[in-house]
Design a protein around this motif. Structure first.
Motif, PDB file in Angstrom:
ATOM      1  N   VAL A   1       0.835  -1.204   0.000  1.00 38.69           N
ATOM      2  CA  VAL A   1       0.000   0.000   0.000  1.00 38.69           C
ATOM      3  C   VAL A   1       0.869   1.253   0.000  1.00 38.69           C
ATOM      4  O   VAL A   1       0.702   2.158  -0.813  1.00 38.69           O
ATOM      5  N   VAL A   2       1.827   1.291   0.928  1.00 35.97           N
ATOM      6  CA  VAL A   2       2.691   2.464   1.058  1.00 35.97           C
ATOM      7  C   VAL A   2       3.593   2.606  -0.166  1.00 35.97           C
ATOM      8  O   VAL A   2       3.802   3.712  -0.675  1.00 35.97           O
ATOM      9  N   ALA A   3       4.130   1.485  -0.652  1.00 40.53           N
ATOM     10  CA  ALA A   3       5.026   1.532  -1.807  1.00 40.53           C
ATOM     11  C   ALA A   3       4.300   2.035  -3.056  1.00 40.53           C
ATOM     12  O   ALA A   3       4.858   2.794  -3.851  1.00 40.53           O
ATOM     13  N   THR A   4       3.048   1.607  -3.233  1.00 40.50           N
ATOM     14  CA  THR A   4       2.273   2.048  -4.402  1.00 40.50           C
ATOM     15  C   THR A   4       2.046   3.555  -4.370  1.00 40.50           C
ATOM     16  O   THR A   4       2.227   4.248  -5.380  1.00 40.50           O
ATOM     17  N   ALA A   5       1.658   4.064  -3.203  1.00 40.24           N
ATOM     18  CA  ALA A   5       1.436   5.504  -3.083  1.00 40.24           C
ATOM     19  C   ALA A   5       2.731   6.280  -3.263  1.00 40.24           C
ATOM     20  O   ALA A   5       2.761   7.333  -3.920  1.00 40.24           O
TER      21      ALA A   5
END
Length: 479
Positions: free
Chosen positions: A15-19
């Motif tokens: 989730v964090v990496a995608t954002a």
């Protein structure tokens, strides 16, 4: 309802990496589309400089408030709000009918980007134990390395094969996916203590950081006299110093500077600040070397940035065992010098340099940069309590954003200094100026390694080895 702890740990880094990838890609992908945007909107390319500066400025001044928002309203709610705002703003940018609408749409996009990374990183720190933190951070840091490298290439391909508007529309499916994953896998951390917002501190810091960021972005491209530039720079520094004075006198400051008394956090964010000044100029200087110095086309220049991206992903597997074996102090001291050597080696690249040698240098740069950022980012939280995670993440993100912006400006100014009086169409002169700039950045990187000598051998072992370091008591950490 958020999934179980094990499932959250599995998907939260995604989730964090995608954002983060969406944010980092967007910060560089726009640059290659400026000429096409200007032609379509009927303005000059120079007038669209505000498309970049408005994003950078809103990003710089908004990061400090992200921690307070997450603590007050919950990490999941603020993260989802940031992703949604970023996605909607991207659509508005793509639908812009004139330059004013385009610039106006970039402001909320920058504000949203400012909230995504600090809040996401705070969630990572509070979800994973110290022993699991390095692996999680290794995964999240890859998009931060890939975005600036892929941005110019992807932007050029989109503009060549489609429309400049698609540069912004590509964020829509990524944003929708991030929203769905955040709703299901982002924990909703919030503080039990409702602290008031430090409005005066926000005004002081945002004004100082925003003014300084703007000066760096427009330096060399403004009609302001040197005297006015110096006065504005002095004003921005005075505002930042004023914030430092203010922060020591209020119970709940916007950025709690007392966290810098923790050695691992201080060395990571302040020592890392200087390191990023040298490394931050490379994404700007390398395309100039390839295109202006070597005469390569833009697409080939973009491909030469790929080895560094591939190597950065490979280092994800190697960094954890290396840190566990040698520790943060030894790895950071040696690796910082290796980064400096690789930067300096670009001063040997010229028209007669074999392509395999340029690729090899790019691979080395990606490997050492990845290890450097993974080490600095994970060590920052080794001795930070969970209750301070939001504040620590906000401070780290703020200084990292500023250092990368300063690094780009420093690289540009250094090259301009050595190119002064020479024609920019003279390939030999440009190459020589860039070579001097690489040596200057390498020297600055060597100087930054001195800060890592202040670490103790056991510092960061709670992250690298998954156990508390023997000397990790408050008195010895704050030295």
């Amino acid at each position: 309802m958020v999934a179980s702890s094990a499932t959250t740990k599995r998907y939260l880094p995604w989730v964090v990496a995608t954002a983060l990838f969406m944010e980092q890609l967007d910060s560089t992908i726009v640059n290659t589309g400026i000429p096409a945007m200007a032609a379509n909107l009927g303005v000059t390319p120079l007038s669209l400089k505000a498309v970049v500066t408005s994003y950078i400025l809103s990003l710089a001044v908004s990061i400090p408030i992200s921690g307070w928002l997450a603590e007050r309203y919950g990490s999941r709610r603020i993260f989802m709000l940031a992703v949604a705002l970023f996605t909607v703003s991207s659509v508005l940018c793509g639908l812009a009918v004139n330059s004013t609408m385009l610039v106006a749409s970039r402001v909320p996009q920058g504000i949203a980007a400012a909230m995504m990374m600090p809040v996401g990183r705070m969630a990572i720190v509070r979800t994973f134990s110290k022993g699991e933190l390095l692996q999680a951070m290794n995964f999240v840091i890859i998009p931060a390395l890939l975005g600036p490298l892929l941005g110019p290439t992807v932007g050029g391909l989109i503009v060549h094969w489609a429309s400049w508007r698609d540069i912004f529309f590509v964020n829509v499916p990524v944003g929708l996916a991030a929203l769905w994953f955040a709703k299901n896998y982002m924990p909703n951390y919030r503080s039990e203590t409702q602290r008031t917002l430090d409005v005066r501190g926000l005004l002081l810091f945002a004004s100082g950081a925003g003014l300084l960021s703007w000066l760096l972005e427009v330096f060399g491209e403004t009609n302001l006299s040197p005297v006015n530039l110096v006065m504005l720079a002095a004003m921005s520094l005075a505002l930042l110093v004023g914030y430092g004075w203010h922060a020591k006198r209020v119970p709940y400051p916007l950025l709690r500077l007392s966290l810098l008394s923790t050695r691992t956090f201080r060395v990571s964010v302040l020592g890392g600040f200087v390191t990023r000044l040298g490394v931050g100029g490379m994404p700007f200087l390398l395309p100039l070397l390839y295109q202006l110095g070597l005469g390569l086309p833009a697409w080939q220049s973009g491909l030469l940035m790929m080895p560094a991206a591939v190597a950065a992903m490979a280092m994800k597997v190697l960094s954890a065992p290396m840190l566990k074996r040698f520790g943060f102090r030894q790895v950071l001291i040696v690796n910082t010098l290796l980064v400096a050597c690789v930067i300096a080696s670009y001063s040997l690249v010229g028209e007669g340099t074999p392509m395999f040698a340029i690729v090899a240098i790019g691979l080395a740069l990606g490997l050492f940069n990845s290890l450097q950022f993974s080490s600095m980012n994970s060590m920052a939280y080794a001795d930070i309590d969970a209750a301070d995670a939001a504040m620590a993440s906000t401070m780290a993100s703020t200084l990292q954003q500023m250092s990368m912006s300063f690094g780009l400006a420093f690289g540009s100014l250094t090259t301009g200094y050595f190119l002064n009086g020479m024609s920019q169409s003279d390939r030999v002169a440009v190459t020589s100026s860039l070579h001097h700039a690489f040596l200057t950045l390498a020297a600055l990187t060597v100087v930054s390694s001195l800060s890592f000598w202040t670490l103790q051998p056991q510092d960061g072992e709670s992250v690298s080895k998954g156990s508390e370091a023997p000397a990790n008591n408050p008195a010895e950490l704050r030295t």
